[in-house]
Design an enzyme around this catalytic site. Sequence first.
Site, short mmCIF file in Angstrom:
data_model
loop_
_atom_site.label_atom_id
_atom_site.label_comp_id
_atom_site.label_asym_id
_atom_site.label_seq_id
_atom_site.Cartn_x
_atom_site.Cartn_y
_atom_site.Cartn_z
N GLY A 1 36.66 44.08 36.77
CA GLY A 1 37.31 45.03 37.67
C GLY A 1 37.15 46.45 37.20
O GLY A 1 37.36 46.76 36.02
N THR A 2 36.76 47.33 38.11
CA THR A 2 36.54 48.74 37.79
C THR A 2 36.42 49.50 39.10
O THR A 2 36.04 48.93 40.11
CB THR A 2 35.27 48.94 36.94
OG1 THR A 2 35.48 48.42 35.63
CG2 THR A 2 34.92 50.40 36.79
N THR A 3 36.71 50.78 39.05
CA THR A 3 36.39 51.69 40.15
C THR A 3 35.70 52.91 39.56
O THR A 3 36.28 53.64 38.75
CB THR A 3 37.65 52.13 40.90
OG1 THR A 3 38.32 50.99 41.43
CG2 THR A 3 37.29 53.06 42.06
#
Length: 273
Positions: free
Chosen positions: A39-41
């Site tokens: 998960g990352t943005t």
Amino acid sequence: MQKTVLEPQRGFSFENCERNAALQRALPGLRVPHARKTGTTIAGLVFQDGVILGADTRATNDSVVADKICEKIHFIAPKIYCCGAGVAADAEMTTRMAASNMELHALSTGRECRVATVTRMLRQTLFRYQGYVGASLIVGGVDFTGPQLYSVHPHGSYSRLPFTALGSGQDAAIAVLEDRFQPNMTLEAAQELLVEAITAGILGDLGSGGNVDACVITAAGAKMLRALSSPTKPIERSSQYRFAPGTTPVLSQTVVPLTLELVEETVQAMDVE
């Protein structure tokens, strides 16, 4: 002079992948290794004087938050930086290798490396490993051709775009960028838009969180902005949870005496010489 029977081959070895597939066919119900969800943005956009990159700071291990202040914007060259999403180790080592190769390239040619050169090396490396290096990258920088922004996917495909977002929170981030992006934006407007895009990814994705980091790259150089915004601040307690002694009554009390027996006593002399 003796030589090995098989010469060492370059590139990724798929023997373990073929072994896992054969075991899965031979033993129904066998649990084989699978890719772990990450998960990352991360996001980036081009403004009138350069490029600005942004990322959240949460690193996860499945459903566990492993790091709250992880740095996802990596140095490649003085005017080229790269955001990494996906497997943290893959993104870190891939960008380190790119930074080393670009430094050697600059020393051998006597010129500053171009953003397209970095992107080409990264996509060729990722394509060679056929997606088994789980790194989604956003490369941004400024060279003699002007500001440039590229997105590189784990299988080696790439795109040159005025704005982009990657990671598990990319849907929310790209929605904000598509709605408010304009060509030739000022630095203040671009920075505000980037913070809003990363914040949307953080609030809309459990795999993203922490603070918003940014990196502003212009022809004069690059400037890292750590903890530019904190959209998920800890909730403050309304009062102190301290109670006076005796608030909770003691209904019963039992005291068990503890007897100790000395079995052996040893004294070790200290060496003073």
